[in-house]
Scaffold this active site. Sequence first.
Site, PDB file in Angstrom:
ATOM      1  N   CYS A   1     119.181 -73.554  12.123  1.00 37.49           N
ATOM      2  CA  CYS A   1     119.672 -73.124  13.430  1.00 37.49           C
ATOM      3  C   CYS A   1     118.750 -73.658  14.513  1.00 37.49           C
ATOM      4  O   CYS A   1     119.163 -73.860  15.641  1.00 37.49           O
ATOM      5  CB  CYS A   1     119.752 -71.618  13.485  1.00 37.49           C
ATOM      6  SG  CYS A   1     118.216 -70.872  13.046  1.00 37.49           S
TER       7      CYS A   1
ATOM      8  N   GLN B   1     131.840 -78.238   5.458  1.00 39.29           N
ATOM      9  CA  GLN B   1     130.729 -78.684   6.294  1.00 39.29           C
ATOM     10  C   GLN B   1     130.763 -80.217   6.447  1.00 39.29           C
ATOM     11  O   GLN B   1     130.586 -80.759   7.531  1.00 39.29           O
ATOM     12  CB  GLN B   1     129.431 -78.191   5.640  1.00 39.29           C
ATOM     13  CG  GLN B   1     128.200 -78.335   6.462  1.00 39.29           C
ATOM     14  CD  GLN B   1     128.256 -77.510   7.732  1.00 39.29           C
ATOM     15  OE1 GLN B   1     129.081 -76.611   7.891  1.00 39.29           O
ATOM     16  NE2 GLN B   1     127.402 -77.860   8.675  1.00 39.29           N
TER      17      GLN B   1
ATOM     18  N   GLU C   1     127.376 -77.410  18.819  1.00 39.56           N
ATOM     19  CA  GLU C   1     126.518 -77.463  17.640  1.00 39.56           C
ATOM     20  C   GLU C   1     127.214 -78.302  16.562  1.00 39.56           C
ATOM     21  O   GLU C   1     128.376 -78.082  16.250  1.00 39.56           O
ATOM     22  CB  GLU C   1     126.309 -76.042  17.114  1.00 39.56           C
ATOM     23  CG  GLU C   1     125.387 -75.997  15.921  1.00 39.56           C
ATOM     24  CD  GLU C   1     125.152 -74.574  15.418  1.00 39.56           C
ATOM     25  OE1 GLU C   1     126.134 -73.839  15.229  1.00 39.56           O
ATOM     26  OE2 GLU C   1     123.985 -74.224  15.232  1.00 39.56           O
TER      27      GLU C   1
HETATM   28  P1  NAP Z   1     129.446 -68.109   9.503  1.00 40.20           P
HETATM   29  O1  NAP Z   1     130.637 -68.835   9.076  1.00 40.20           O
HETATM   30  O2  NAP Z   1     129.461 -67.404  10.800  1.00 40.20           O
HETATM   31  O3  NAP Z   1     129.092 -67.095   8.321  1.00 40.20           O
HETATM   32  C1  NAP Z   1     127.967 -66.254   8.347  1.00 40.20           C
HETATM   33  C2  NAP Z   1     128.222 -65.044   7.491  1.00 40.20           C
HETATM   34  O4  NAP Z   1     129.250 -64.245   8.076  1.00 40.20           O
HETATM   35  C3  NAP Z   1     128.717 -65.389   6.088  1.00 40.20           C
HETATM   36  O5  NAP Z   1     128.185 -64.469   5.173  1.00 40.20           O
HETATM   37  C4  NAP Z   1     130.220 -65.206   6.239  1.00 40.20           C
HETATM   38  O6  NAP Z   1     130.881 -64.993   5.011  1.00 40.20           O
HETATM   39  C5  NAP Z   1     130.266 -63.988   7.115  1.00 40.20           C
HETATM   40  N1  NAP Z   1     131.548 -63.769   7.790  1.00 40.20           N
HETATM   41  C6  NAP Z   1     132.536 -64.666   8.021  1.00 40.20           C
HETATM   42  N2  NAP Z   1     133.568 -64.055   8.669  1.00 40.20           N
HETATM   43  C7  NAP Z   1     133.217 -62.765   8.843  1.00 40.20           C
HETATM   44  C8  NAP Z   1     133.851 -61.639   9.444  1.00 40.20           C
HETATM   45  N3  NAP Z   1     135.056 -61.719  10.013  1.00 40.20           N
HETATM   46  N4  NAP Z   1     133.203 -60.455   9.442  1.00 40.20           N
HETATM   47  C9  NAP Z   1     131.968 -60.349   8.906  1.00 40.20           C
HETATM   48  N5  NAP Z   1     131.328 -61.367   8.309  1.00 40.20           N
HETATM   49  C10 NAP Z   1     131.930 -62.575   8.283  1.00 40.20           C
HETATM   50  O7  NAP Z   1     128.160 -69.056   9.577  1.00 40.20           O
HETATM   51  P2  NAP Z   1     127.715 -70.078   8.475  1.00 40.20           P
HETATM   52  O8  NAP Z   1     128.700 -71.175   8.480  1.00 40.20           O
HETATM   53  O9  NAP Z   1     127.433 -69.378   7.202  1.00 40.20           O
HETATM   54  O10 NAP Z   1     126.272 -70.514   9.034  1.00 40.20           O
HETATM   55  C11 NAP Z   1     126.078 -71.536   9.964  1.00 40.20           C
HETATM   56  C12 NAP Z   1     125.809 -70.957  11.332  1.00 40.20           C
HETATM   57  O11 NAP Z   1     124.703 -70.062  11.308  1.00 40.20           O
HETATM   58  C13 NAP Z   1     125.423 -72.005  12.335  1.00 40.20           C
HETATM   59  O12 NAP Z   1     126.132 -71.789  13.512  1.00 40.20           O
HETATM   60  C14 NAP Z   1     123.952 -71.760  12.582  1.00 40.20           C
HETATM   61  O13 NAP Z   1     123.470 -72.157  13.824  1.00 40.20           O
HETATM   62  C15 NAP Z   1     123.847 -70.296  12.423  1.00 40.20           C
HETATM   63  N6  NAP Z   1     122.488 -69.881  12.120  1.00 40.20           N
HETATM   64  C16 NAP Z   1     121.778 -69.221  13.090  1.00 40.20           C
HETATM   65  C17 NAP Z   1     120.478 -68.802  12.857  1.00 40.20           C
HETATM   66  C18 NAP Z   1     119.703 -68.062  13.905  1.00 40.20           C
HETATM   67  O14 NAP Z   1     118.762 -67.401  13.551  1.00 40.20           O
HETATM   68  N7  NAP Z   1     120.072 -68.108  15.160  1.00 40.20           N
HETATM   69  C19 NAP Z   1     119.885 -69.051  11.617  1.00 40.20           C
HETATM   70  C20 NAP Z   1     120.634 -69.722  10.645  1.00 40.20           C
HETATM   71  C21 NAP Z   1     121.942 -70.119  10.918  1.00 40.20           C
HETATM   72  P3  NAP Z   1     131.595 -66.231   4.261  1.00 40.20           P
HETATM   73  O15 NAP Z   1     130.517 -67.170   3.888  1.00 40.20           O
HETATM   74  O16 NAP Z   1     132.220 -65.573   3.112  1.00 40.20           O
HETATM   75  O17 NAP Z   1     132.568 -66.826   5.235  1.00 40.20           O
END
Ligand code: NAP
Length: 481
Positions: A281, A328, A382
Site C-alpha cells: 500500500c 490482479q 492506484e
Molecule cells: P479488497 O478487495 O478491498 O479486500 C480486502 C478484504 O476485504 C478481503 O479480505 C476481502 O475479502 C474483504 N471484503 C471484500 N468485500 C467485502 C465486503 N463487502 N465486506 C467486508 N469485507 C469485504 O482489497 P485487496 O484487493 O485484498 O487488497 C488490495 C488493497 O489493499 C489495495 O487497495 C491496497 O492499497 C490496500 N492496502 C492498504 C494498506 C494500508 O495500510 N493502507 C495496506 C495493504 C493494502 P475477499 O478477499 O474474499 O474479497
Amino acid sequence: MNKNFINGRWVDASDKAIYKHYAPADLTQITGSWPKSTVADVQHAIETAKEAFKSWRKLTVYQRAEYLRKALSLMQQRIEQIAAVITAENGKTLNESRGEIASAIKEMDYQINEGIRLGGEIMPSERDGVLAYGIRVPLGVVAVISPWNFPFNVPCRKVTPALITGNTCILKPANLTPGVGAAFVKLFDDAGLPAGVLNFLTGSGAVIGQALVENPAIKAITFTGSTEVGMGINKAAADNLTRTQLEMGGKNPLVVLADADLEIAADSAVLAVFACAGQWCTSTSRAVVEEPVYDRFIEMVLDRVKKIKVGKGTDSATTMGPVCGKSQLEDVLDCIEKGKAEGANLVIGGKQIKDKDLANGCFIEPTVFTNVTPRMFIAQEEIFGPVLSVIKAKDFDDAVDIANNVKFGLSSSIYTNDLQKALTFVEKTDVGLTHVNIPTAVKEPQLSFGGVKLSGCGIPEAGHTGVEFFTEHKVAYIKYR
Ligand code: NAP
Ligand code: MG
C-alpha cells in the site's frame, strides 16, 4: 488444517462447501481447498466470541500477554514454514516473505508491551475528597478483515492489540491468502489460547465479510484493503454505530529535487516501486521529478530496472515475483493499456511475461511510463502492480502541488539536501506518513500507521494508537471523604 477455526476447533463450513486456491506463480497449480463459509458460520463465530469475551476480559493483561508471547515465540520458530506459505499463495519472493514475518515479530512484540503500558488517567477533582480517574476497557467482539498483499503482517498488527486489550476476534483473511491466515491462527491454537478468543473464517468478502460488518454484535471493525470496499464497510458499520479503522489505497509520490543525491533517489525509487511486485500500500507509484534532473533520473531508474530478475518466488535468483492472481494480473495490464492510450510514453516493460517457465503465472514486466501528466489515469489511480509513472515538475512548488493533487493520502517521500524544502514538504504533504531521503514504504512499529483523504479513516494502527482503537474510555468519580 484447511478449515475454519471456531471455538477452538478446526471445522468445515456449515454446508461443507469449498473453494480452490490457485498459485499465482502457476495458475494450473492448486495450492489447496478452503471452506467457503456461510452467514451461519459467521453467526456461530460471533456467538462463540461473545461467550469467550466474558472470561478473556477478566484475565489480567499479564495473563493475556503470556498467551500472546507463546504465539510470538512459535512465530519466531516457524519463519521458514510460514514464509513458504506466503510465497505459495501471494507469490512474493521467499526473502520478501521472511521480511514480512520479521516485521510481524517486531510489531507483535511492540503491541504486547503497548497493551501492558496502556493506562488511564487520574485528574484532580473539583470536589473535595473525590478521586476522579479514567480507565480503558475492551469493546467486545471485533472483526479483523485483511488483504492479500501483507497476509501475515496485517492480521498480526490488528489481532495483537485487539487481544491484549481484552477483546475477542473474528479474522477474515483475503480469499487469495487463506493458508497464511490459517498459519497465523495456528500459532495461537498451539499457544493454548482459550477457545473462542480468536476465530477464523475463510471465504468470500462479499458474503461473510459483509455479514460480519453488518452484525450489531461486532463492536469494532479493523480493515485493510481497497478504498471501495472500505467505504462500503463504513456505511454498513454506521447503521450500528460500530467503530472502524480503515487502511486503504494509495498513490504515493516520490519527489526528486534537482539537488538530490540521484543515486540514492533512484535506488529507493526502484526498491519502493517494484518490491513485492508493487503490491505494497506504501509502494511508490509516481516519481515527481524537477525538470533539470528529469532525463538523468529516468536513465538511472532504467539502468536499475533492467537488472530486476522476474521469476518464481521460490527461485533464489528472483528479485520480483508475480502479481497475486488472475484478476490482479488483468487489472494491472488494463491500467497499462490505459496509460498507453492516454499518450504516456512506455519506456520499459508493459507486458505479461510468457517465457516457458512463467507462462502459466501472473508475471508482469517491470514497467515505467514517462511524460505522464498529472491528470492522467495512471497519475491518479492506484495500479497496485509493478508500474511507475514519472511526471515532470517545473519547480518545488509545482512538485508539491502534483504530489498532493490526488484523492489518496497514504505515504510520500522527498529526495533533497535542502533543509528548508525538505521541512516545507513535510509540512505541506497531505499524507499519513512521509519521508525525507527514505523510501515511501518505510514504517516502524513504535509509530502510528495510517492514511488521510481516501487512504485512511479512524484511529490509525500500530504505535500507541494500535491499542487505543480497541478500547473504550470509562471514567469514575469516587467520594472517599
Ligand atoms: P479488497 O478487495 O478491498 O479486500 C480486502 C478484504 O476485504 C478481503 O479480505 C476481502 O475479502 C474483504 N471484503 C471484500 N468485500 C467485502 C465486503 N463487502 N465486506 C467486508 N469485507 C469485504 O482489497 P485487496 O484487493 O485484498 O487488497 C488490495 C488493497 O489493499 C489495495 O487497495 C491496497 O492499497 C490496500 N492496502 C492498504 C494498506 C494500508 O495500510 N493502507 C495496506 C495493504 C493494502 P475477499 O478477499 O474474499 O474479497
Ligand atoms: Mg480485492
